[in-house]
Scaffold this active site. Structure first.
Site, PDB file in Angstrom:
ATOM      1  N   LYS A  44       0.818  -1.200   0.000  1.00 37.95           N
ATOM      2  CA  LYS A  44       0.000   0.000   0.000  1.00 37.95           C
ATOM      3  C   LYS A  44       0.855   1.256   0.000  1.00 37.95           C
ATOM      4  O   LYS A  44       0.434   2.311  -0.464  1.00 37.95           O
ATOM      5  CB  LYS A  44      -0.858   0.028   1.276  1.00 37.95           C
ATOM      6  N   GLY A  45       2.058   1.165   0.573  1.00 35.76           N
ATOM      7  CA  GLY A  45       2.856   2.337   0.907  1.00 35.76           C
ATOM      8  C   GLY A  45       3.128   3.328  -0.212  1.00 35.76           C
ATOM      9  O   GLY A  45       3.279   4.514   0.026  1.00 35.76           O
ATOM     10  N   ASP A 103      14.425  -0.997   2.567  1.00 33.74           N
ATOM     11  CA  ASP A 103      15.109  -1.158   3.849  1.00 33.74           C
ATOM     12  C   ASP A 103      16.091  -2.327   3.693  1.00 33.74           C
ATOM     13  O   ASP A 103      17.186  -2.141   3.166  1.00 33.74           O
ATOM     14  CB  ASP A 103      13.988  -1.401   4.877  1.00 33.74           C
TER      15      ASP A 103
HETATM   16  P1  IMP Z   1      12.321  -4.366   3.027  1.00 32.99           P
HETATM   17  O1  IMP Z   1      11.742  -5.621   2.439  1.00 32.99           O
HETATM   18  O2  IMP Z   1      13.011  -4.611   4.340  1.00 32.99           O
HETATM   19  O3  IMP Z   1      13.225  -3.614   2.061  1.00 32.99           O
HETATM   20  O4  IMP Z   1      11.125  -3.407   3.431  1.00 32.99           O
HETATM   21  C1  IMP Z   1      10.363  -2.767   2.480  1.00 32.99           C
HETATM   22  C2  IMP Z   1       8.945  -2.490   2.934  1.00 32.99           C
HETATM   23  O5  IMP Z   1       8.844  -2.392   4.354  1.00 32.99           O
HETATM   24  C3  IMP Z   1       8.515  -1.145   2.393  1.00 32.99           C
HETATM   25  O6  IMP Z   1       7.885  -1.268   1.148  1.00 32.99           O
HETATM   26  C4  IMP Z   1       7.604  -0.624   3.477  1.00 32.99           C
HETATM   27  O7  IMP Z   1       6.269  -1.065   3.245  1.00 32.99           O
HETATM   28  C5  IMP Z   1       8.117  -1.246   4.751  1.00 32.99           C
HETATM   29  N1  IMP Z   1       9.011  -0.310   5.480  1.00 32.99           N
HETATM   30  C6  IMP Z   1      10.364  -0.336   5.521  1.00 32.99           C
HETATM   31  N2  IMP Z   1      10.864   0.666   6.265  1.00 32.99           N
HETATM   32  C7  IMP Z   1       9.789   1.370   6.705  1.00 32.99           C
HETATM   33  C8  IMP Z   1       9.640   2.575   7.505  1.00 32.99           C
HETATM   34  O8  IMP Z   1      10.597   3.215   7.972  1.00 32.99           O
HETATM   35  N3  IMP Z   1       8.358   2.993   7.719  1.00 32.99           N
HETATM   36  C9  IMP Z   1       7.259   2.333   7.225  1.00 32.99           C
HETATM   37  N4  IMP Z   1       7.354   1.237   6.461  1.00 32.99           N
HETATM   38  C10 IMP Z   1       8.607   0.748   6.206  1.00 32.99           C
END
Ligand code: IMP
Ligand code: MG
Length: 176
Positions: A44-45, A103
């Site tokens: 959704k983000g 992230d």
């Molecule tokens: P990854 O798989 O660890 O790269 O995380 C990616 C997903 O985690 C993003 O698309 C976000 O939905 C969520 N996410 C990562 N960091 C944050 C943050 O600081 N705030 C809110 N959502 C986050």
């Protein structure tokens, strides 16, 4: 200051800063115009960022949506839930994947594997924010809006346990 559930957040990026970042990303994506890219918006983000970005482009594009979930609370769960999969024929097409924030990169790797299996011509990755000190994957991110430290942020589509998405600025978790 903003309170969401049990946590307090402080201002981090203003609306003006956000709009400058989006405009610059759209300008850089101008080079892909002739490839008629299909934009894949990751829900959704990314929904607010994506809506601003496609309006800032100087060309018309096709869009579609996928929904994935990896975060639980303020931490990456390490597992990806595929809520809404690849929506249409992507074979032979140039894709631009729009993410809100990267992230660990687990979500991106998962996506890349699934999209590649459908044999697109080329996949570009774009993320509004990148936690560059956390991201250790080798997959290059072609368009990065802004690199940020390892902070938990909300607003402009990003949530903490489903709250905070409609905030027009970005806020970071206040460490008390
Ligand atoms: P990854 O798989 O660890 O790269 O995380 C990616 C997903 O985690 C993003 O698309 C976000 O939905 C969520 N996410 C990562 N960091 C944050 C943050 O600081 N705030 C809110 N959502 C986050
Ligand atoms: Mg999220």
């Amino acid at each position: 200051m903003v309170k969401l559930h049990d946590k307090t957040f402080e201002p981090y990026l203003s609306e003006l800063e956000i709009q400058e970042i989006v405009k610059e990303m759209a300008r850089k994506m101008g080079v892909l115009k002739d490839q008629k890219p299909l934009f894949i918006i990751i829900l959704k983000g990314s929904f607010i960022f994506a809506s601003d970005l496609v309006k800032a482009l100087d060309y018309d594009v096709e869009i579609c949506f996928m929904q994935l979930k990896s975060y639980e609370g303020t931490k990456s769960s390490g597992k990806i839930k595929d809520i809404m999969g690849i929506p249409q024929q992507i074979k032979g097409r140039t894709l631009i994947v729009l993410e809100d924030i990267i992230d660990t990169g687990n979500t991106l790797e998962y996506l890349n594997k699934h999209l590649l299996a459908e044999q697109p011509k080329k996949i570009y990755y774009a993320s509004f924010l990148l936690k560059s000190s956390v991201y250790k994957k080798t997959l290059p991110i072609d368009f990065v809006g802004k690199e940020i430290p390892n902070e938990f942020v909300v607003g402009y589509g990003l949530d903490y346990e489903e709250l905070g998405r409609t905030l027009t600025q970005i806020y970071k978790l206040k460490i008390s």
